[in-house]
Design a protein around this motif. Structure first.
Motif: not given
Length: 269
Positions: A42-43, A62
């Motif tokens: 993920t970010k 995201e």
């Protein structure tokens, strides 16, 4: 193999087990690892899921699946559908947010095993049967996720009956979570050496003993954040964090927001 319904999608496949680019979906997504390790990005952080563990991804988070062993099993739940189930269960938060963390719970595991068997042996069932089955199955899963998926809607980390060696430790941690526990103290209470204890704890819960305790403390802080005006510093110390920085960092890592923002978003609701 896919079962599709207006409330969500259930997917089980053995190919395309990696993704090249990030994706962001407007649904809740439960990802389960039946066979072995899954790697996700993920970010905010990278996450590993071992066999029998699950990860719940919130809407618009995201994420990218780097790899997973042998089989991809996931369920997407319509955002409004899960909210409606939470409302019917009288949960106080309108928009449940699950922690970005792999976890393990036998009730989720049993549901997945049952669903995988149904999909395997009923591939040729009528469309009507499949639709009726998944409609009820998605409702079951929504309830299980809200009961056993750690997140903003809970004021205590979901637990379950464990082996006697672990249960004594888990009960003690729940009673005195604000105290400064060491791995040695936990192991002595379990009657195992610390390496055996740490391995058994991780295998059972999906978390290391220290990570479990820190997550338990964080979720216990939900009530103080949403129902009191106690300062963030005092909350952090009250639930057992050594300093407010450690509390803020963990909160931001699993929720993507600070405790202050979490508090203000709840007050808006």
């Amino acid at each position: 193999m896919i079962l599709d319904h207006q409330n969500g999608i259930l997917l089980m496949r053995n190919d395309h087990l990696g993704e090249r680019s990030f994706r962001s979906d407007d649904c809740y997504k439960l990802i389960f690892s039946p066979y072995g390790k899954g790697e996700f990005q993920t970010k905010r952080s990278d996450i590993s899921i071992n066999s029998g563990e699950f990860l719940i991804v919130n809407p618009h988070e995201e994420h990218k699946q780097l790899q997973i062993t042998k089989e991809k099993f996931l369920v997407e739940l319509n955002q409004n559908f899960l909210k409606n189930v939470a409302s019917e269960l009288n949960m106080p938060i309108k928009d449940p947010e699950f922690v970005l963390l792999s976890y393990k719970h036998p009730q989720i595991t049993k549901w997945v095993i049952f669903m995988r068997e149904f999909m395997t042996f009923n591939d040729n069932a009528s469309v009507e049967m499949k639709q009726l089955f998944i409609e009820n199955a998605l409702t079951q899963l929504a309830i299980l996720m809200l009961q056993y998926g750690p997140g903003s809607h809970l004021n205590e980390l979901p637990i379950f009956q464990a082996a006697n060696e672990l249960q004594k430790v888990i009960d003690a941690l729940r009673e005195s979570y604000e105290e400064d526990w060491t791995l040695d103290e936990m192991a002595v209470l379990s009657g195992l050496n610390k390496y055996q204890f740490a391995h058994l704890f991780k295998k059972t819960t999906g978390l290391s003993p220290y990570s479990w305790l820190q997550m338990y403390r964080l979720i216990k802080s939900h009530y103080l954040l949403t129902h009191t005006t106690t300062t963030i510093l005092d909350i952090a110390l009250q639930v057992g964090f050594k300093n407010v920085g450690a509390y803020n960092n963990l909160f931001r890592r699993v929720y993507g927001k600070t405790p202050s923002l979490f508090r203000s978003s709840y007050q808006k609701e």
